[in-house]
Scaffold this active site. Structure first.
Site, PDB file in Angstrom:
ATOM      1  N   ASN A  46       3.630  63.662 -71.727  1.00 56.56           N
ATOM      2  CA  ASN A  46       4.576  64.734 -71.390  1.00 56.56           C
ATOM      3  C   ASN A  46       5.845  64.603 -72.224  1.00 56.56           C
ATOM      4  O   ASN A  46       6.344  65.592 -72.767  1.00 56.56           O
ATOM      5  CB  ASN A  46       5.002  64.690 -69.922  1.00 56.56           C
ATOM      6  N   ALA A  72       7.106  62.388 -65.311  1.00 55.67           N
ATOM      7  CA  ALA A  72       6.712  62.500 -66.720  1.00 55.67           C
ATOM      8  C   ALA A  72       5.963  61.245 -67.146  1.00 55.67           C
ATOM      9  O   ALA A  72       6.309  60.141 -66.751  1.00 55.67           O
ATOM     10  CB  ALA A  72       7.950  62.685 -67.587  1.00 55.67           C
ATOM     11  N   ASP A  73       4.926  61.449 -67.936  1.00 58.72           N
ATOM     12  CA  ASP A  73       4.259  60.304 -68.551  1.00 58.72           C
ATOM     13  C   ASP A  73       4.529  60.353 -70.049  1.00 58.72           C
ATOM     14  O   ASP A  73       5.205  61.261 -70.539  1.00 58.72           O
ATOM     15  CB  ASP A  73       2.761  60.282 -68.220  1.00 58.72           C
ATOM     16  N   SER A  74       4.014  59.397 -70.785  1.00 58.86           N
ATOM     17  CA  SER A  74       4.337  59.325 -72.209  1.00 58.86           C
ATOM     18  C   SER A  74       3.857  60.563 -72.967  1.00 58.86           C
ATOM     19  O   SER A  74       4.533  61.026 -73.893  1.00 58.86           O
ATOM     20  CB  SER A  74       3.758  58.056 -72.828  1.00 58.86           C
TER      21      SER A  74
END
Length: 76
Positions: free
Chosen positions: A37, A33-35
């Site tokens: 997401n 996950a990135d920010s």
């Protein structure tokens, strides 16, 4: 069940197969996950469960199981 809904939402947002999302799956390390997401997931969770996810909660929620427990506690 809260966990099942949360896991399905995580799988959809992270674009991973549902069977790859487990309670111990770490959002950042395992599911990549990135920010963006995380932000979209939080908005979806707030809408789906009618809860407010606090910004500081994102520092303590590490796994899908943690996330489901957090939602359950907010609903209580």
């Amino acid at each position: 069940m809260v966990y099942d809904k949360v896991a399905a939402m995580v799988a959809k947002q992270m674009r991973v197969a549902p069977e790859n999302v487990q309670p111990e799956s770490r959002l950042l390390e395992d599911l990549k996950a990135d920010s963006a997401n995380v932000m979209m997931l939080v908005m979806d969770l707030e809408s789906e469960f009618d809860v407010m996810v606090e910004d500081d909660a994102l520092m303590t929620v590490k796994t899908v199981g943690d996330l489901a427990r957090y939602i359950e506690e907010k609903q209580a």
